[in-house]
Design an enzyme around this catalytic site. Structure first.
Site, PDB file in Angstrom:
ATOM      1  N   LYS A  47      -6.897  -7.764   4.852  1.00 34.87           N
ATOM      2  CA  LYS A  47      -6.458  -7.853   6.236  1.00 34.87           C
ATOM      3  C   LYS A  47      -7.307  -8.835   7.016  1.00 34.87           C
ATOM      4  O   LYS A  47      -8.465  -9.057   6.659  1.00 34.87           O
ATOM      5  CB  LYS A  47      -6.603  -6.476   6.911  1.00 34.87           C
ATOM      6  CG  LYS A  47      -5.610  -5.429   6.482  1.00 34.87           C
ATOM      7  CD  LYS A  47      -5.839  -4.134   7.260  1.00 34.87           C
ATOM      8  CE  LYS A  47      -4.856  -3.051   6.844  1.00 34.87           C
ATOM      9  NZ  LYS A  47      -3.452  -3.373   7.152  1.00 34.87           N
ATOM     10  N   ARG A 107       1.871   3.938   0.518  1.00 38.88           N
ATOM     11  CA  ARG A 107       3.032   4.391  -0.261  1.00 38.88           C
ATOM     12  C   ARG A 107       2.663   4.639  -1.714  1.00 38.88           C
ATOM     13  O   ARG A 107       3.297   5.438  -2.390  1.00 38.88           O
ATOM     14  CB  ARG A 107       4.176   3.376  -0.109  1.00 38.88           C
ATOM     15  CG  ARG A 107       3.842   1.988  -0.602  1.00 38.88           C
ATOM     16  CD  ARG A 107       4.793   0.940  -0.055  1.00 38.88           C
ATOM     17  NE  ARG A 107       4.552   0.655   1.363  1.00 38.88           N
ATOM     18  CZ  ARG A 107       5.288  -0.184   2.097  1.00 38.88           C
ATOM     19  NH1 ARG A 107       6.304  -0.820   1.538  1.00 38.88           N
ATOM     20  NH2 ARG A 107       5.006  -0.390   3.365  1.00 38.88           N
TER      21      ARG A 107
HETATM   22  N1  BES Z   1      -2.424   1.220   7.209  1.00 36.72           N
HETATM   23  C1  BES Z   1      -1.508   0.137   7.250  1.00 36.72           C
HETATM   24  C2  BES Z   1      -0.451   0.320   8.325  1.00 36.72           C
HETATM   25  C3  BES Z   1      -0.882  -0.025   9.720  1.00 36.72           C
HETATM   26  C4  BES Z   1      -0.995  -1.340  10.124  1.00 36.72           C
HETATM   27  C5  BES Z   1      -1.101   0.972  10.639  1.00 36.72           C
HETATM   28  C6  BES Z   1      -1.357  -1.638  11.418  1.00 36.72           C
HETATM   29  C7  BES Z   1      -1.460   0.663  11.929  1.00 36.72           C
HETATM   30  C8  BES Z   1      -1.582  -0.631  12.325  1.00 36.72           C
HETATM   31  C9  BES Z   1      -0.778   0.020   5.914  1.00 36.72           C
HETATM   32  O1  BES Z   1      -1.509   0.368   4.808  1.00 36.72           O
HETATM   33  C10 BES Z   1      -0.403  -1.406   5.764  1.00 36.72           C
HETATM   34  O2  BES Z   1      -1.274  -2.221   5.641  1.00 36.72           O
HETATM   35  N2  BES Z   1       0.900  -1.693   5.769  1.00 36.72           N
HETATM   36  C11 BES Z   1       1.384  -3.007   5.658  1.00 36.72           C
HETATM   37  C12 BES Z   1       2.566  -2.998   4.719  1.00 36.72           C
HETATM   38  C13 BES Z   1       3.047  -4.360   4.316  1.00 36.72           C
HETATM   39  C14 BES Z   1       2.002  -5.045   3.469  1.00 36.72           C
HETATM   40  C15 BES Z   1       4.327  -4.203   3.551  1.00 36.72           C
HETATM   41  C16 BES Z   1       1.803  -3.492   7.041  1.00 36.72           C
HETATM   42  O3  BES Z   1       2.362  -2.712   7.806  1.00 36.72           O
HETATM   43  O4  BES Z   1       1.525  -4.640   7.361  1.00 36.72           O
HETATM   44 MN    MN Z   2      -2.666  -1.247   4.064  1.00 37.59          MN
END
Ligand code: BES
Ligand code: MN
Ligand code: ZN
Length: 494
Positions: free
Chosen positions: A266, A340
């Protein structure tokens, strides 16, 4: 905090602060002494309006606090929660030790009133300041007594029962908040497992914790693929309340104690917030805690798939293929779609309990935040009746849910190229739904609902009875759903 109920006229109660939550139409009916104190302020009892005036000499109190409830027909348990929180916080801010609180107007009474008041007070006063040294006295000051004043003596018993219930539930929410607010160097998977075990001992829950070797033996390849890049031991936590209960319900929580994204790392901006990526798991622990304390008549299984998502030398690479507990193969195209993966194994594992309902909670997608913001939990699932129960519980608790579709057509989006499924869908399309579509491949033989709490589990600023930080969302929702469900069963069998 000592919560209690007294009956009588609120102007006769002796307390450091007298607080009144009042509807617009009842403002003129307040006791004359109270009205006299309000003469010099503009207070119309509009929703969320608040005034505090010195009362010394006029009432047996130092301060009079008034909170507006708006029009009488719009008063709900949620309005009362917010009003009680506002009154308690105002009294604490004035360095007082206690408050007497009355609600004048509206239709919420008895047990529902008591519960809403206890929840509002205890949730509203919550703050996380464990790591602040050298706090000033005013920052440390606690309100220690809160008395609910009901007009009629006949209402006392019901209100007291509600107060006790609300106290138990709010404590469970604050417990979940505390776990989430802990920094990730403290709240590791091992720490969460220890917290679950300690809770199990005091509340007589059954608790088992699976570590890496046991998870390997159970072929939880999806869960373990997320843990691969971390030096922290992953923990798959299993808590059970009332194992002999006739109906089994499973709650499964995403317990990512920190989400760096893994190799699909990230951006650093705001990454600190990803300590809240175990909020689903914390909600499950909180719900089990409340359910046990309230002796809810269900066999409840709590599953928390706890691990970090780190980019260590042995981390999973984009393109890797793993096999989940149910035998399905997964192509991991983005290691940041890790929630997931851990839930896939939890949902597959849930099958062994032959549950009548499975609800998972996860801070799963940024897309859900885009779609619904912080006002609603995203709901997707396979069972209309379970979805309806959750929707109703959402209205009652103020933890509102909003359904997104999960039509079969969406399942195409996560079909794998080299494996059965892939962990991301088409770029920029239905991100929250793609998360649920992936999970659906691991749901087998039970009614299921997925709750995406990415937008609701963390408050960016203080609001109502939420302090900045963890909200503890999900705990009250799940408990309310079970209480209503138990109630239905009671009436059905009569
Ligand atoms: N924990 C995050 C989701 C999230 C992102 C919660 C920002 C709150 C704020 C999750 O694990 C994630 O990174 N999801 C990705 C999925 C994508 C790579 C398909 C996302 O939402 O960007
Ligand atoms: Mn994530
Ligand atoms: Zn995550």
């Amino acid at each position: 905090m000592k919560l209690s109920v007294v009956s009588g006229g609120l102007e006769t109660v002796k307390a450091p602060a007298i607080a009144v939550a009042v509807t617009e139409d009842q403002l003129v009916r307040l006791p004359a002494k109270v009205r006299a104190l309000l003469e010099d302020v503009t207070f119309k009892a509009k929703a969320k309006e608040l005034a505090a005036v010195p009362a010394f000499g006029k009432l047996p109190a130092k301060w009079l606090i008034v909170v507006g409830l708006g029009p009488a027909r719009e008063v709900t348990a949620e309005t009362i929660r917010r009003a009680a929180a506002a009154a308690a916080k105002t009294a604490r801010g004035k360095q007082l030790s206690g408050t007497a609180f009355a609600v004048v107007g509206g239709q919420v009474d008895g047990a529902r009133l008591g519960q809403a008041v206890a929840e509002g007070v205890l949730l509203g006063l919550y703050r996380f300041q464990q790591y602040k040294t050298g706090l000033k006295t005013d920052e440390k000051h606690e309100l220690t007594e809160f008395r609910l004043v009901v007009a009629r003596a006949a209402d006392r018993v019901g209100a007291a029962r509600g107060l006790a219930r609300g106290e138990t539930i709010a404590e469970a929410v604050n417990f979940a908040r505390g776990l989430i607010n802990q920094p990730a160097n403290v709240a590791t998977p091992t720490y969460l497992a220890q917290q679950a075990q300690a809770m199990a001992r005091t509340l007589h829950l059954r608790c088992r914790v699976l570590s890496r070797p046991e998870a390997r033996r159970l072929h939880m390849g999806a869960f373990l693929s997320v843990a691969a890049g971390s030096v922290q031991e992953p923990k798959f936590i299993i808590l059970e309340h009332n194992p002999k209960g006739r109906r089994t319900v499973v709650f499964a929580g995403k317990g990512i104690t920190f989400d760096t994204g893994g190799i699909s790392i990230k951006p650093s901006e705001g990454m600190d917030r990803m300590k809240y990526d175990m909020a689903g798991g914390a909600a499950v622990l909180g719900a089990l805690r409340a359910a046990a304390a309230l002796r809810l008549p269900f066999h409840i299984v709590g599953l928390v798939a706890a691990t970090e998502n780190m980019p260590g030398g042995s981390a999973t690479r984009p393109g890797d293929v793993v096999r989940a507990h149910n035998g399905k193969t997964i192509e991991i195209l983005n290691t940041d779609a890790e929630g997931r993966l851990v839930l896939a194994d939890a949902l597959a594992y849930a099958k062994r309990f032959k549950p009548q309902a499975v609800v998972d909670l996860a801070t799963l997608t940024g897309a859900c935040v885009v779609a619904l913001g912080s006002e609603a939990i995203g709901l997707m699932g396979t069972d209309a009746a379970l979805a309806r129960r959750l929707r109703q519980a959402g209205e009652a608790t103020g933890e509102r849910v909003w359904e997104l579709p999960l039509w079969d057509e969406y399942l195409e989006g996560v079909k794998g190229e080299v494996a059965d499924v892939k962990n991301i869908g088409p770029r920029g399309e239905a991100g929250a739904i793609m998360g649920a579509a992936f999970l659906k491949h691991f749901v087998d033989g039970y009614p299921w609902v997925h709750l995406d709490i990415a937008g609701t589990a963390w408050a960016e600023r203080e609001r109502g009875y939420h302090a900045k930080g963890a909200t503890g969302v999900g705990v009250r929702l799940l408990v309310q759903m079970l209480e209503d469900w138990a109630q239905d069963q009671g009436t059905a069998s009569r």
